[in-house]
Design a protein around this motif. Structure first.
Motif: not given
Length: 211
Positions: A13-18
């Motif tokens: 997700g957005s902001g997950s750290g991917k």
């Protein structure tokens, strides 16, 4: 055995750290033949739509992406052919006239919120990663980033998160976790998971005589 690049899909997700995970893997192989291909560059061309219509674009929905072009480009990279990666103009909410020439590499990291959503993309990947981070951490990171880096107001970020980002995450991104080979909790801070990932990639590259 035919020499073919290794494709690693990284999602979350957005902001997950991917993006941190992607960068960590990339940094471990610096000096080798490796590249990052971001799904964000492949939002659909909306030049044919009036600006008012473009403003309504839901960037967290699978239909916002031109996966046909992304798949075509990925297949060309797998044949060791160069591509002209599109550039998206977020101010105009459409694709710009600019392109970036990208040379093929032995390792391709494909990164984006919905790279595991399309079965055709999944079928081109050797390894599929899902970066799994709690929703409260993701919203905090998104708030911090959008306010500091994108000049957004607190209210606008919250409104977008509750109205679009959260429901889209639950409907489209979270379900793709089941397709992942590896789930990495806490993103770029999980050094053990990243080390294991790097070791696995090294093994594949050695088997293919890339290293």
């Amino acid at each position: 055995m035919e020499r073919k690049p290794v494709v690693i899909g990284v999602t979350g997700g957005s902001g997950s750290g991917k993006t941190s995970v992607t960068k960590s893997i990339y940094d471990c192989f610096k000096g080798h033949s490796i590249m990052i291909l971001e799904q964000d560059y492949y939002y659909k061309d909306q030049t044919h739509l009036p600006f008012e219509e473009r403003l309504k674009t839901n960037y967290d929905h699978p239909l916002a992406f031109d996966n046909d072009l992304l798949i075509e480009h990925l297949k060309r990279l797998l044949q060791y052919e160069q591509i002209n990666k599109p550039v998206y103009d977020y101010a105009m909410h459409t694709r710009s006239n600019e392109v970036i020439t990208v040379e093929p590499k032995d390792v391709i990291i494909l990164e984006g919120i919905l790279v595991l959503e399309d079965e055709r993309l999944r079928n081109l990947m050797d390894i599929k990663l899902f970066v799994d981070t709690d929703a409260d951490l993701r919203i905090i990171r998104r708030l911090s980033r959008d306010i500091k880096e994108r000049g957004r107001t607190l209210d606008s970020v919250i409104e977008q998160y509750v109205g679009v980002v959260r429901p889209m995450h639950n409907q489209f991104i979270e379900p793709t976790k089941r397709y992942a080979d590896i789930i990495i909790p806490e993103g770029g801070h999980n050094h053990v998971a990243i080390d294991l990932m790097v070791t696995k990639i090294q093994t594949i590259l050695e088997q293919k005589a890339f290293l």
